[in-house]
Design a protein around this motif. Structure first.
Motif, short mmCIF file in Angstrom:
data_model
loop_
_atom_site.label_atom_id
_atom_site.label_comp_id
_atom_site.label_asym_id
_atom_site.label_seq_id
_atom_site.Cartn_x
_atom_site.Cartn_y
_atom_site.Cartn_z
N ASN A 148 -100.70 37.67 -112.83
CA ASN A 148 -100.06 37.81 -114.14
C ASN A 148 -100.05 36.53 -114.96
O ASN A 148 -99.72 36.57 -116.15
N LYS A 154 -105.42 38.55 -115.43
CA LYS A 154 -105.12 39.56 -116.44
C LYS A 154 -106.37 40.37 -116.81
O LYS A 154 -106.27 41.58 -117.07
N LEU A 157 -106.54 42.86 -113.94
CA LEU A 157 -105.46 43.85 -113.99
C LEU A 157 -105.71 44.88 -115.08
O LEU A 157 -105.37 46.06 -114.95
N LEU A 165 -99.35 48.50 -111.18
CA LEU A 165 -98.67 47.20 -111.29
C LEU A 165 -97.42 47.19 -110.43
O LEU A 165 -96.65 48.17 -110.41
N GLY A 168 -92.12 44.18 -110.36
CA GLY A 168 -91.63 42.92 -110.90
C GLY A 168 -90.20 42.66 -110.48
O GLY A 168 -89.62 43.45 -109.72
N TYR A 170 -92.09 39.16 -111.98
CA TYR A 170 -93.22 38.40 -111.46
C TYR A 170 -92.92 36.90 -111.50
O TYR A 170 -92.02 36.45 -112.18
N THR A 177 -95.16 32.56 -119.46
CA THR A 177 -95.60 33.57 -118.49
C THR A 177 -94.87 34.89 -118.72
O THR A 177 -93.64 34.91 -118.91
N ARG A 178 -95.61 35.98 -118.66
CA ARG A 178 -95.01 37.31 -118.73
C ARG A 178 -94.53 37.70 -117.34
O ARG A 178 -95.34 37.83 -116.43
N THR A 179 -93.25 37.89 -117.20
CA THR A 179 -92.67 38.11 -115.87
C THR A 179 -92.14 39.52 -115.66
O THR A 179 -91.70 39.84 -114.56
N ARG A 181 -92.76 43.83 -115.92
CA ARG A 181 -93.82 44.85 -115.91
C ARG A 181 -94.12 45.34 -117.33
O ARG A 181 -95.27 45.56 -117.69
N LEU A 184 -96.10 42.64 -119.33
CA LEU A 184 -97.47 42.52 -118.85
C LEU A 184 -98.29 43.75 -119.23
O LEU A 184 -99.44 43.61 -119.67
#
Length: 270
Positions: A148, A154, A157, A165, A168, A170, A177-179, A181, A184
């Motif tokens: 992620n 990415k 994914l 997925l 999370g 994550y 950062t995308r943490t 679900r 993302l």
């Protein structure tokens, strides 16, 4: 998509506990990098009796898979892991066929180019061509990053349905950062529409990455490998970004047109 590395034992085959414990120990030591571990730390992390962990460590030290310091109190990954990993890279037909194109893209752009492979919810770096314009403090080959946080992960994914997925949250590398679900999945939808991923300081502060999944013609979907270009934010003008995307798209097309399993008899590894 499994959140753990590797694959589960085939159905009906009982797991060998001693082998599983050995692999888990090596995974822990490898993940620690330059932070050696003490006996009690390893015993606690793997929920193994101290005496059993000590015996396992001594066995692996004797065979070169684990090393220890002069006091015998600190443990790290051993040289046998390097030799095995090098064999993996040297014998993989896709890595061999992609390497020349990484050189070509790096020369054309003056930037760092990576090849990575999805392993569970991580990306393992298989090859890197470093930019001559700036130096990294570490080399990526053999390292793993959560999928992620970077362009490679990415891009791969996005080749898979969102219902695969993990739930999370994550791992976070930077404030970008995308943490979750949801965040993302929204980004993956944009990637599918655009045709490539963009990592704007999500994995490393000051670095932007552009990722492109490799859809080999002789392998079933979804893609497991991807290439990416990393560039410092300070050098990323709109014109340079446009050129990076154009060159990387062309590089992907060349790889997909030429990459094969090689000579007959080469296994089609899962």
């Amino acid at each position: 998509m499994s959140e753990s590395a590797g694959t589960e034992p085939q159905r009906g085959v009982r797991e060998v506990k001693s082998a599983a414990r050995t692999v888990d120990l090596l995974d822990v030591l490898a993940a620690r990098g330059d932070r050696p571990a003490r006996l009690q730390e390893l015993a606690d992390e793997l929920a193994v009796p101290r005496s059993s962990m000590y015996a396992l460590l001594q066995t692996l030290i004797a065979r070169g898979w684990v090393r220890t310091d002069v006091t015998g109190s600190l443990y790290g990954i051993g040289i046998r892991a390097l030799l095995t990993g090098t064999s993996y890279l040297d014998t993989d037909p896709y890595v061999r066929s992609v390497r020349p194109f990484l050189d070509e893209a790096s020369d054309a752009l003056g930037e760092t180019i990576h090849l990575g492979r999805l392993d569970g919810f991580d990306v393992a770096y298989l090859a890197t061509r470093e930019s001559h314009e700036y130096l990294r403090t570490f080399r990526r080959v053999g390292r793993r990053l959560p999928a992620n946080v970077g362009a490679l992960g990415k891009a791969l994914l996005a080749e898979r349905p969102d219902d695969e997925l993990p739930s999370g949250p994550y791992e976070r590398n930077t404030e970008h950062t995308r943490t979750t679900r949801e965040a993302l999945a929204a980004d993956l939808a944009v990637i599918r529409e655009r045709g490539h991923s963009v990592d704007r300081e999500e994995g490393v502060v000051g670095i932007v990455g552009f990722g492109f999944a490799l859809r080999y013609p002789d392998r079933a979907a979804p893609a497991h490998d991807a290439i990416s270009c990393s560039v410092p934010v300070a050098r990323l003008t709109p014109e340079h970004e446009e050129r990076i995307v154009a060159v990387m798209r062309e590089t992907r097309a060349k790889i997909e047109a030429t990459a094969r399993r090689g000579a007959s008899g080469v296994p089609d590894w899962r």
